[in-house]
Design a protein around this motif. Sequence first.
Motif, PDB file in Angstrom:
ATOM      1  N   ALA A  86       0.842  -1.203   0.000  1.00 38.67           N
ATOM      2  CA  ALA A  86       0.000   0.000   0.000  1.00 38.67           C
ATOM      3  C   ALA A  86       0.880   1.256   0.000  1.00 38.67           C
ATOM      4  CB  ALA A  86      -0.920  -0.026   1.213  1.00 38.67           C
ATOM      5  N   HIS A  87       0.395   2.314  -0.625  1.00 38.04           N
ATOM      6  CA  HIS A  87       1.164   3.583  -0.683  1.00 38.04           C
ATOM      7  C   HIS A  87       1.328   4.130   0.731  1.00 38.04           C
ATOM      8  CE1 HIS A  87       2.416   7.650  -1.751  1.00 38.04           C
ATOM      9  NE2 HIS A  87       2.609   7.206  -3.016  1.00 38.04           N
ATOM     10  N   PRO A  88       2.540   4.524   1.123  1.00 35.07           N
ATOM     11  CA  PRO A  88       2.775   4.947   2.511  1.00 35.07           C
ATOM     12  C   PRO A  88       2.021   6.219   2.890  1.00 35.07           C
ATOM     13  CG  PRO A  88       4.699   5.374   1.148  1.00 35.07           C
ATOM     14  CD  PRO A  88       3.771   4.532   0.328  1.00 35.07           C
ATOM     15  N   ASP A  89       1.629   7.031   1.890  1.00 34.84           N
ATOM     16  CA  ASP A  89       0.958   8.295   2.204  1.00 34.84           C
ATOM     17  C   ASP A  89      -0.546   8.143   2.410  1.00 34.84           C
ATOM     18  OD1 ASP A  89       3.369   9.554   2.047  1.00 34.84           O
ATOM     19  OD2 ASP A  89       3.098  10.243  -0.044  1.00 34.84           O
ATOM     20  N   ASP A  90      -1.069   6.979   2.126  1.00 32.58           N
ATOM     21  CA  ASP A  90      -2.502   6.767   2.350  1.00 32.58           C
ATOM     22  C   ASP A  90      -2.745   6.497   3.837  1.00 32.58           C
ATOM     23  OD1 ASP A  90      -3.056   7.168  -0.255  1.00 32.58           O
ATOM     24  OD2 ASP A  90      -3.306   5.053  -0.784  1.00 32.58           O
ATOM     25  N   ASP A  91      -3.537   7.336   4.471  1.00 30.57           N
ATOM     26  CA  ASP A  91      -3.759   7.240   5.922  1.00 30.57           C
ATOM     27  C   ASP A  91      -4.837   6.223   6.299  1.00 30.57           C
ATOM     28  OD1 ASP A  91      -1.856   9.173   6.281  1.00 30.57           O
ATOM     29  OD2 ASP A  91      -3.321  10.836   6.174  1.00 30.57           O
ATOM     30  N   ALA A  92      -5.698   5.844   5.332  1.00 30.70           N
ATOM     31  CA  ALA A  92      -6.807   4.938   5.670  1.00 30.70           C
ATOM     32  C   ALA A  92      -6.274   3.579   6.130  1.00 30.70           C
ATOM     33  CB  ALA A  92      -7.715   4.761   4.466  1.00 30.70           C
ATOM     34  N   PRO A  93      -6.903   2.950   7.149  1.00 31.12           N
ATOM     35  CA  PRO A  93      -6.446   1.627   7.624  1.00 31.12           C
ATOM     36  C   PRO A  93      -6.650   0.566   6.550  1.00 31.12           C
ATOM     37  CG  PRO A  93      -8.534   2.225   8.631  1.00 31.12           C
ATOM     38  CD  PRO A  93      -8.068   3.426   7.897  1.00 31.12           C
ATOM     39  N   PRO A  94      -5.905  -0.529   6.602  1.00 32.86           N
ATOM     40  CA  PRO A  94      -6.063  -1.615   5.629  1.00 32.86           C
ATOM     41  C   PRO A  94      -7.475  -2.167   5.657  1.00 32.86           C
ATOM     42  CG  PRO A  94      -4.042  -1.899   6.919  1.00 32.86           C
ATOM     43  CD  PRO A  94      -4.824  -0.804   7.564  1.00 32.86           C
ATOM     44  N   ARG A 112      -3.927   3.866  -3.486  1.00 35.74           N
ATOM     45  CA  ARG A 112      -2.712   3.866  -4.295  1.00 35.74           C
ATOM     46  C   ARG A 112      -1.824   2.712  -3.833  1.00 35.74           C
ATOM     47  NH1 ARG A 112      -0.373   9.774  -3.442  1.00 35.74           N
ATOM     48  NH2 ARG A 112      -1.299   9.372  -1.385  1.00 35.74           N
ATOM     49  N   TYR A 113      -1.192   2.055  -4.807  1.00 32.81           N
ATOM     50  CA  TYR A 113      -0.314   0.939  -4.512  1.00 32.81           C
ATOM     51  C   TYR A 113       1.009   1.168  -5.224  1.00 32.81           C
ATOM     52  CZ  TYR A 113      -4.718  -1.082  -3.022  1.00 32.81           C
ATOM     53  OH  TYR A 113      -5.909  -1.282  -2.410  1.00 32.81           O
ATOM     54  N   VAL A 114       2.052   0.626  -4.601  1.00 27.07           N
ATOM     55  CA  VAL A 114       3.402   0.816  -5.140  1.00 27.07           C
ATOM     56  C   VAL A 114       3.876  -0.485  -5.742  1.00 27.07           C
ATOM     57  CG1 VAL A 114       5.760   1.507  -4.655  1.00 27.07           C
ATOM     58  CG2 VAL A 114       3.870   2.521  -3.360  1.00 27.07           C
ATOM     59  N   ARG A 115       4.226  -0.449  -7.002  1.00 28.33           N
ATOM     60  CA  ARG A 115       4.768  -1.614  -7.693  1.00 28.33           C
ATOM     61  C   ARG A 115       6.249  -1.760  -7.337  1.00 28.33           C
ATOM     62  NH1 ARG A 115       2.161  -0.600 -13.709  1.00 28.33           N
ATOM     63  NH2 ARG A 115       0.209  -1.760 -13.381  1.00 28.33           N
ATOM     64  N   PRO A 116       6.800  -2.925  -7.591  1.00 23.70           N
ATOM     65  CA  PRO A 116       8.229  -3.122  -7.283  1.00 23.70           C
ATOM     66  C   PRO A 116       9.133  -2.146  -8.023  1.00 23.70           C
ATOM     67  CG  PRO A 116       7.156  -5.238  -7.598  1.00 23.70           C
ATOM     68  CD  PRO A 116       6.138  -4.208  -7.979  1.00 23.70           C
ATOM     69  N   ASP A 117       8.729  -1.705  -9.235  1.00 27.69           N
ATOM     70  CA  ASP A 117       9.564  -0.752  -9.986  1.00 27.69           C
ATOM     71  C   ASP A 117       9.394   0.672  -9.506  1.00 27.69           C
ATOM     72  OD1 ASP A 117       7.067  -0.100 -10.893  1.00 27.69           O
ATOM     73  OD2 ASP A 117       7.437  -0.628 -13.008  1.00 27.69           O
ATOM     74  N   GLY A 118       8.575   0.885  -8.482  1.00 31.72           N
ATOM     75  CA  GLY A 118       8.385   2.215  -7.921  1.00 31.72           C
ATOM     76  C   GLY A 118       7.217   2.982  -8.496  1.00 31.72           C
ATOM     77  N   SER A 119       6.625   2.478  -9.553  1.00 29.79           N
ATOM     78  CA  SER A 119       5.502   3.195 -10.160  1.00 29.79           C
ATOM     79  C   SER A 119       4.263   3.089  -9.283  1.00 29.79           C
ATOM     80  CB  SER A 119       5.208   2.649 -11.558  1.00 29.79           C
ATOM     81  OG  SER A 119       4.870   1.279 -11.489  1.00 29.79           O
ATOM     82  N   ILE A 120       3.374   4.054  -9.412  1.00 33.51           N
ATOM     83  CA  ILE A 120       2.177   4.165  -8.585  1.00 33.51           C
ATOM     84  C   ILE A 120       0.984   3.682  -9.400  1.00 33.51           C
ATOM     85  CG2 ILE A 120       0.748   5.677  -7.191  1.00 33.51           C
ATOM     86  CD1 ILE A 120       3.610   5.354  -6.184  1.00 33.51           C
ATOM     87  N   VAL A 121       0.117   2.906  -8.744  1.00 37.85           N
ATOM     88  CA  VAL A 121      -1.100   2.411  -9.374  1.00 37.85           C
ATOM     89  C   VAL A 121      -2.281   2.936  -8.572  1.00 37.85           C
ATOM     90  CG1 VAL A 121      -2.458   0.383 -10.003  1.00 37.85           C
ATOM     91  CG2 VAL A 121       0.033   0.323 -10.192  1.00 37.85           C
ATOM     92  N   TRP A 122      -3.201   3.583  -9.317  1.00 36.43           N
ATOM     93  CA  TRP A 122      -4.470   3.999  -8.694  1.00 36.43           C
ATOM     94  C   TRP A 122      -5.499   2.883  -8.950  1.00 36.43           C
ATOM     95  CZ3 TRP A 122      -5.991   7.942  -5.622  1.00 36.43           C
ATOM     96  CH2 TRP A 122      -5.121   9.012  -5.438  1.00 36.43           C
ATOM     97  N   ALA A 123      -6.264   2.573  -7.898  1.00 44.33           N
ATOM     98  CA  ALA A 123      -7.254   1.503  -8.056  1.00 44.33           C
ATOM     99  C   ALA A 123      -8.446   1.769  -7.151  1.00 44.33           C
ATOM    100  CB  ALA A 123      -6.648   0.142  -7.729  1.00 44.33           C
ATOM    101  N   GLU A 124      -9.582   1.255  -7.607  1.00 47.63           N
ATOM    102  CA  GLU A 124     -10.793   1.306  -6.784  1.00 47.63           C
ATOM    103  C   GLU A 124     -10.900  -0.048  -6.052  1.00 47.63           C
ATOM    104  OE1 GLU A 124     -15.183   2.793  -7.690  1.00 47.63           O
ATOM    105  OE2 GLU A 124     -14.818   0.755  -8.420  1.00 47.63           O
ATOM    106  N   LEU A 125     -10.855  -0.035  -4.710  1.00 50.35           N
ATOM    107  CA  LEU A 125     -10.875  -1.237  -3.892  1.00 50.35           C
ATOM    108  C   LEU A 125     -12.284  -1.435  -3.307  1.00 50.35           C
ATOM    109  CD1 LEU A 125      -9.471  -3.577  -2.376  1.00 50.35           C
ATOM    110  CD2 LEU A 125      -8.915  -1.908  -0.575  1.00 50.35           C
ATOM    111  N   THR A 126     -12.830  -2.622  -3.579  1.00 54.69           N
ATOM    112  CA  THR A 126     -14.132  -2.986  -3.013  1.00 54.69           C
ATOM    113  C   THR A 126     -13.935  -4.277  -2.204  1.00 54.69           C
ATOM    114  OG1 THR A 126     -15.268  -2.024  -4.892  1.00 54.69           O
ATOM    115  CG2 THR A 126     -16.542  -3.523  -3.480  1.00 54.69           C
ATOM    116  N   GLY A 127     -14.325  -4.246  -0.921  1.00 59.10           N
ATOM    117  CA  GLY A 127     -14.141  -5.423  -0.077  1.00 59.10           C
ATOM    118  C   GLY A 127     -15.439  -5.836   0.627  1.00 59.10           C
TER     119      GLY A 127
END
Length: 831
Positions: A86-94, A112-127
């Motif tokens: 998970a992106h370190p700047d996102d404050d929301a709990p897992p 936001r999620y961090v890929r191994p190459d450092g790139s950022i991925v925006w995604a809509e998470l539904t749980g």
Amino acid sequence: MARTGTALEAGLAGRAGAARADDALGFAAMMVAEAEERFRLTLEHAPIGMAIIELDGQIRDVNRELSRILGRTPDELRAVRYEDFAHPDDDAPPIYRELAPGAQEFHRAEKRYVRPDGSIVWAELTGMIVRRPDSAPLHIVALLRDLTERRTWERSLREQDLRLRALADGSTDFFVYRVSLEPELSYDYLSEAVEAVSGYTVAELEANPMLIFERVHPEDLPLMRARMTEQRMGGTDVTYRFRHRDGHQIWIKARSAPVVVDGRIVAMDGIATDVTAQMQARQQKAWFSRLVANSSHVILAIDGHGVIQQASPSVETVLGWTTEETVGDSLWAGMHHEDIAVNKDHFVNGRVGQVTRVRMRHRSGAWRWMEAQAASMDEDAEARGIVVTLRDITDQAAAEAALARQAVTDGLTRLPNRTLLRDRISRAIARREQNGTTVGVLTVNLDRFHTVNMDLGHEAGDRVLIEAGARLTALVPPNQTVGRFAADELVVCAEGPDVDHVFDVAERVRLALARPFVVGEDEIVLSGSVGVAVVEDAGDTVDDALARSALALREAKANGGDAVHVFGVELRERARRRREIERGLRTALENQEFALHYQPIVDVRDGRPVSVEALLRWFHPERGPIGPDDFVPVAEDIGLIADIGDWVIDEAACGQLARWRQQPGLDDLTVSINVAAQQLDDEAFATRLQRTIDSHGLHPADIVLEVTESAAVSGDHLARLEDAAELGVGIAIDDFGTHYSSLSHITRLPVDYIKIDRSFTSGVTGDRGKRAIIMAVAQLARGLRLATVAEGVETQEQADDIALLGIDRAQGYLYSRPVPATEIEELSRSM
């Protein structure tokens, strides 16, 4: 029996029930296995990222899409916890912490999620939480939809919107807007630049959205409404006239696109641009096109090679070619070859504002002069090339050429005048230095020419001059020059291989002028005197050559005329002395080096002085006295004689005669003053003379002006003398009897005195011919009520003879040499 049967039946029934239960469990297990397989396949091939997460956050299973989104393999994902990528700047709990406590069944958020190459991925998470049959939480199913591309597009769109608004707010010629159509017309956004374009502020337009339409030109409103209907169907442009707040009209071009929500057009986004300059330019182009079509000038559009691309209809009127014949032809094909070399660069480069002249061939074959101007059109993307404007100036060019010829051509003889003559001689001298040719300057004078004017009139004299010029022109090659330098002076510039050629031309000139001139019924026999100066030194100038030939001419005439005289060593020395005199004369008047001496004129009956002649003397500070015969001709040649003559009149009349009038015995004395021909050129001569006489309290009758006969009858001089005679000033003809004087002129001149030249007086005692001439002059004068004066009387015998012949007055060394004014009083008492 009954009890046993019942038990058996019960046993059998139990075994059957157990079998059915086993079958049911097997079926259920099979169904579970099929469900799990279907779930696995669904999970694996779902187009959305899916994961099963344990309640402690450990990822149990993932599909391929989630692996792609997060850039990790399924095994890598199973080895980590959710928060590890998970992106370190996102404050929301897992998500597992949001759902595991059981506080909520469903959770949705953008992460936001961090890929191994450092790139950022925006995604809509539904749980969502999955529970056991007893409602206890089992695990979490997470769905992940990739929003990276949409977020990138949205960010780009926002940035574009910010840039557009920033640009619009800083613009002065366009503004952007969003106009809402529901529930009624209103502005959602309007850039500040609207005020620069329309004159109205944002607040004014937001308060009255219809104001824009109220300011549209009435003729453009129908088109604007129609375009708005089209815009709602997909967007379009509309250009209309708009009345600015200050009253002037501008042109606005609006480009709009619909904003669609749930299938409805709820607003319009647009940009409105002030296109007044473009519209005016378009109107000007249209006006220019009409102007070209109706212009009397030829207007051509050419490319860089000179090929004509377009031509105005006037080309047929001006040059005789149709536009169809002109287009496609080369401009150079119809231009004079001499003008192409000079002007081709001017046309090709389209030098703005530069005007030149060219000759263009008319269909008839004649050359027409054109004033041409070229202008480059390369800055106009719609009209590349060069525009050439041709104005027919053939008549103007002919008039200018005639004026140019007049400026360098003598109006009477059509020969080169002094200006052109000097230029031709200068060029000949330059050729001599380059080619080694011999150049001779011949100054030619017609002997006794003034008698033709006096006896037959100026028209006859003009015809003689014209014929003389024609004769001399026929003697020299076309590339050599004959010109008129002065009244009866012609100049020939002869070029040849050696000096003998120049001398040969000079002799042929003399012989040509010796032939009779026929004017009407009169045959006039004259002769010619020729002064020759050969250009010998490298430093010789035009002035040197002309001055030397003039001195040689003077020598030829002094020897009786009808002769050729060549400038040589003796004349060179005279020229040197002349230059010295010329230099001294230019400062002599200012330095007060001139003085007047006076010679008495006496009454032959009693020897009493009745008048004095004022004679000019020059006392050079270095050379001493210089005789008038030496310096007066030079002063005449360099144009100083008029100023010197004015000084003589003022000094003689004002200075001295006024003082003598204050002395006893001299109160009735008059003074005679010699007047040069150049003084009579001044129309105000008589006026200035009157002013001088009045300023010193004298009477006009106290003054006698002495002029030669040739000066008196030349040009407008007769009118000047008549003006002076009307003042009461006496007029005397000086040196009468020389230069082929004509007695007939005496009757036409305002003369009071005739002064007989000393050449007649000196031989009066022993020469019967001279005695007869003097007697005839005396009788003529007496008949005309004129007084006579004999000059050069040196002996008493001469004095007695002229008295017997009827002469009234005498002047000469017998009575006195010219003396300073201080001696006149003593002479008057002694005589």
